[in-house]
Design an enzyme around this catalytic site. Sequence first.
Site, PDB file in Angstrom:
ATOM      1  N   ASN A 190       2.416   4.838 -10.785  1.00 28.60           N
ATOM      2  CA  ASN A 190       1.212   4.665 -11.587  1.00 28.60           C
ATOM      3  C   ASN A 190      -0.044   4.414 -10.757  1.00 28.60           C
ATOM      4  O   ASN A 190      -1.159   4.586 -11.248  1.00 28.60           O
ATOM      5  CB  ASN A 190       1.433   3.502 -12.569  1.00 28.60           C
TER       6      ASN A 190
ATOM      7  N   TYR B 116     -10.108  13.955  -7.663  1.00 29.65           N
ATOM      8  CA  TYR B 116      -9.128  13.337  -8.559  1.00 29.65           C
ATOM      9  C   TYR B 116      -8.261  14.409  -9.213  1.00 29.65           C
ATOM     10  O   TYR B 116      -7.022  14.321  -9.205  1.00 29.65           O
ATOM     11  CB  TYR B 116      -9.877  12.524  -9.606  1.00 29.65           C
TER      12      TYR B 116
ATOM     13  N   LYS C 102      -4.181  15.164  -8.809  1.00 26.41           N
ATOM     14  CA  LYS C 102      -3.312  15.043  -9.969  1.00 26.41           C
ATOM     15  C   LYS C 102      -2.590  16.358 -10.270  1.00 26.41           C
ATOM     16  O   LYS C 102      -1.441  16.347 -10.743  1.00 26.41           O
ATOM     17  CB  LYS C 102      -4.115  14.583 -11.190  1.00 26.41           C
TER      18      LYS C 102
ATOM     19  N   ASP D  51       0.871  -1.174   0.000  1.00 26.58           N
ATOM     20  CA  ASP D  51       0.000   0.000   0.000  1.00 26.58           C
ATOM     21  C   ASP D  51       0.907   1.222   0.000  1.00 26.58           C
ATOM     22  O   ASP D  51       1.530   1.546   1.006  1.00 26.58           O
ATOM     23  CB  ASP D  51      -0.894  -0.023   1.247  1.00 26.58           C
ATOM     24  N   VAL D  52       0.996   1.904  -1.147  1.00 21.60           N
ATOM     25  CA  VAL D  52       1.959   2.994  -1.282  1.00 21.60           C
ATOM     26  C   VAL D  52       1.578   4.223  -0.464  1.00 21.60           C
ATOM     27  O   VAL D  52       2.367   5.177  -0.393  1.00 21.60           O
ATOM     28  CB  VAL D  52       2.162   3.393  -2.758  1.00 21.60           C
TER      29      VAL D  52
END
Length: 339
Positions: free
Chosen positions: A120, A185, A189, A93-94
């Site tokens: 990614n 989102y 980003k 889990d990053v």
Amino acid sequence: MEAQNKKKLWWLAAGAGALLAARAINRKLNAYDFRNKVVLITGGARGLGFVMARQLAKEGARLVLCSRDEIQLENARMELAGNGADVLVLPCDVTQQALVNEMIDTIQRDFGNIDVLINNAGIITAGPLEEMTVQDFEEAMQVHFWGPLYTTLAVLPAMKARGGGRILNIASIGGKLGVPHLVAYSASKFALVGLSEGLRAELKQHNILVTCASPGLMQTGSPRHANIKGQHEEEYTLFKIADSNPLSSISAEDSAKQILDACRNGDAEVVTSLPAKIGAFVHGLSPEITTDFFAVLNRVLPGPTGEKRSQKGFESETSLSMSDLTERTQKAEYRNNEL
């Protein structure tokens, strides 16, 4: 006077030609050979990450894929290894820095130093702003900003010690244009785009080149894993149709190729799909044009329901979302380990 103008135009054309030639030479000098390089792809078990893994495997890269889903990881490993790839898969889990550091230590100890890091891993939560919670924004930031930061910080010491490396951050056209019904989102980003540009400026002196990819809609098969809020079925159906339409999206394979070529050549940025390129260009000229366009679009999108419950895309399927209109996305689900 006319002769002088022609002479100025000639020099202008010559200067532009020289700049293009210099850029081509620079790209060739920076071209990176992925063969035998250790490449870590976060979120590499499915979707775009898995497509990039396939392409890198064909170039002889040694792959490390991480994901939170161990079943998808094993499926990805079996396909890649079955085709002759040297591949290691690790659950991680990053968003948890301690787990990221542990994973990087394991890779460097058991598989080799990481030459290329591809950040990614991603999530999508779609729906009206009224349905979004602070937790939705926090989760998006954890995955899209803190995750890439944790992995980057973990690989940098070894990259600096070896005198080089590549970092590829998968942002989105949503990180250049604020998209309605994808506000959390887009905001996260945008943060990743800013992080990428700052890292590139500071790390280039160490021969570590950072590339930021801002792809448009891609036929990866991933909509079924999106978190859908508001009018679930209507929201999801519109999202999936747009994702599958060749006028608004491109194949994951084409996008992956463009993204990896940008990383190979050390480019600062790559935008994939024609609609995304047009949107980014227009936004650069006048943000008012794009935001006003999205304001009109927002008026025709499904409105709020008053509840903040979310459900997955695959729980929101309708006869229309499973029709011929979404055939490309449906095929990509099978092809890219999304099921």
